[in-house]
Design an enzyme around this catalytic site. Structure first.
Site, PDB file in Angstrom:
ATOM      1  N   ASP A  27       0.702  -1.036   0.014  1.00 23.25           N
ATOM      2  CA  ASP A  27       0.010  -0.044   0.013  1.00 23.25           C
ATOM      3  C   ASP A  27       0.882   1.380  -0.061  1.00 23.25           C
ATOM      4  OD1 ASP A  27      -2.624   1.517   0.529  1.00 23.25           O
ATOM      5  OD2 ASP A  27      -1.579   2.032   2.306  1.00 23.25           O
ATOM      6  N   GLU A  80       1.347  -0.451  -5.033  1.00 23.81           N
ATOM      7  CA  GLU A  80       0.511   0.646  -5.296  1.00 23.81           C
ATOM      8  C   GLU A  80       1.067   1.856  -5.205  1.00 23.81           C
ATOM      9  OE1 GLU A  80      -3.496   2.724  -3.392  1.00 23.81           O
ATOM     10  OE2 GLU A  80      -1.801   2.382  -2.296  1.00 23.81           O
TER      11      GLU A  80
END
Length: 522
Positions: A205, A269
């Site tokens: 993330d 990401e």
């Protein structure tokens, strides 16, 4: 332009399916989905024809940012179940031939994490340097002009110690200091904890913000920003994103994954320019993430010429040997069916599953779900609460899956945490051979049966008159994909046998129906 793969690890031919656990299936009646609910619905995933599931965070958390504010990286929040439930889910997934990927949140913790509580206790704390602290600027102001992704300054003052802590997101999400070797070691141990429990990889993330500039230089203004746009975009992210040390961290994560097995997968990401995203593949030997997420389809102008240019540019930018990937949506972005309409959403499904590379399906896309309006009293997302009425809220894309025609669409026996809707339920679509679900199942089955689609080379043939045509080739097998981006019939000029169309009763031979996609023999 043609490309051919050199190797075939499992993830190259795979389809990944993102599960947002709060909204998948509730088994306890509290209105929130859980790990046991995911296990209960694995047969849906298998029938969909995907190869791996990626599960958004289920770690203990105050839920200020719904699991992306982690207070314990090596446990399960009671809302979602227990570690035993997780182990059962891993076993159930693997028994069905599914890989299982977890969300790894390395850039920040919750302010409730014991590490931050100790760090905040005093300037002399043993963990003070585990987070990014800085003295005030003259006059007591924040150390620089950096902005939070959720609005306002990216700094909050701790009055007891007289320093500011950095938070790229909510103030309750303090930024870890990845320049501290102890932090790196602790976070890599988190990966090992879950690898030891059988996970097959991670989606990492917000990796672009992992190591902001140590000099704390002001970010320059973005001349493209206008009032009404997201406040954080008023500044370019020159010193808060994609800093050189981020790529060192990505390589360190990859080394941990390789220690377990070469095929353990890392998906990154990172929002940025094409060049910035490509850097996450790593240097010589591609020693970074195997799949830095490619978000271009989320933001693309939806027409044949634009899509063709985007695909060509992305393919040309890939480092030698790197494998592409494609994403239509996720838990942060408006749903594709709402962005382009239900008819074109079928074309989008065919595009996603026939381009070269690993596709990711966000739960509900296979049902044609659209964003669900959220009444003011049910808003949860801090982005909406901090900027009401600006359309930044993510709750509409996180609503529960409708499973059947029963009470609460089969999602819960209690009160669902968000409204349910956005598509016909799974049970109804399973009875309809022309439903969006049926189309997705046919597409994944064809992709699995045809190496030309899962592993073959890509070449654009034409992009004109609202129609994109490209070929996929594997050995002697050649397939042609034609996608009509308009709501009118279009000439095609290809006479190969039709293997799959997005429309029932579509015209044969040389004409595409309005909003039709077609896969044909070459």
């Amino acid at each position: 332009m043609t490309h051919s793969p050199d190797a075939t690890p499992w993830w190259r031919s795979a389809v990944v399916y993102q599960i947002y656990p709060r909204s998948y299936q509730d088994t306890t009646g509290d209105g929130v989905g859980d790990l046991a609910g995911i296990a209960r619905r694995l047969d849906h995933v298998v029938a969909l024809g995907v190869d791996a599931i990626w599960i958004s965070p289920f770690y203990p958390s105050p839920m200020r940012d719904f699991g992306y504010d982690v207070s314990d990286y090596c446990a399960v929040d009671p809302i979602f179940g227990t570690l035993t439930d997780f182990d059962d889910l891993v076993a159930a997934a693997h028994a069905r031939g599914l890989k299982l990927l977890l969300d790894f949140v390395p850039s920040h913790t919750s302010d409730a994490h014991p590490w931050f509580r100790e760090s905040r206790a005093s300037r002399q704390s043993a963990k003070r340097d585990w987070y990014v602290w800085a003295d005030p600027a003259p006059g007591g102001w924040p150390p620089n002009n950096w902005l939070s992704e959720f609005g306002g300054p990216a700094w909050s003052l701790d009055e007891a110690t007289g320093q500011y802590w950095l938070h790229i997101y909510l103030r309750e999400q303090p930024a870890l200091n990845w320049r501290n070797p102890a932090v790196q070691a602790a976070m890599l141990d988190v990966m090992r904890f879950w690898f030891d429990r059988g996970v097959d990889g991670f989606r990492v993330d917000a990796v672009e913000h992992l190591v902001p500039s140590a000099a704390l230089t002001d970010n320059p203004p973005d001349p493209a920003w206008r009032p009404g746009m997201q406040e954080a975009r008023a500044l370019q992210r020159a010193y808060t994103a994609h800093q050189p040390e981020v790529f060192d961290a990505a390589r360190a994560m990859r080394r941990v994954a390789r220690d377990y097995a070469p095929e353990r997968l890392l998906i990154g990401e990172a929002y940025g320019t094409l060049a910035e995203v490509m850097a996450y593949y790593g240097g010589e030997g591609l020693d970074g993430f195997q799949l830095p997420f490619n978000f271009q389809l989320i933001f693309a102008d939806w027409n044949a010429a634009s899509i063709a240019r985007m695909v060509e540019g992305y393919e040309a930018a890939l480092p030698a040997g790197a494998w592409p990937n494609w994403v239509m949506g996720n838990h942060d972005r408006p749903r594709i069916a709402g962005r382009i309409g239900p008819a074109q959403a079928r074309v989008a499904a065919m595009l996603l599953l026939t381009l070269r590379g690993t596709p990711t399906i966000y739960q509900g896309e296979e049902l044609g779900m659209v964003d669900v309006p959220i009444p003011p009293g049910m808003v949860h997302d801090p982005m909406e609460k901090n900027a009401p009425g600006q359309g930044l809220g993510r709750d509409p894309v996180r609503t529960p899956i409708p499973w059947d025609e029963g009470s609460n669409a089969g999602f819960t026996t209690g009160v669902p945490w968000l409204p349910i809707g956005g598509a016909a339920p799974v049970s109804a679509q399973e009875r309809d051979p022309e439903s969006m679900l049926a189309l997705y199942r046919r597409l994944t089955a064809l992709r699995r049966a045809e190496p030309a689609l899962s592993l073959g080379a890509y070449r654009t043939l034409s992009a004109s008159d609202d129609v994109l045509v490209f070929e996929r080739r594997h050995g002697a097998r050649r397939l042609v994909v034609a996608l009509n981006f308009s709501d009118a019939e279009r000439p095609l000029g290809h006479r190969g046998a039709v293997l799959l169309s997005t429309r029932a009763g579509a015209p044969a031979a040389e004409r595409l129906a309005p909003n039709e996609g077609r896969v044909m023999e070459g």
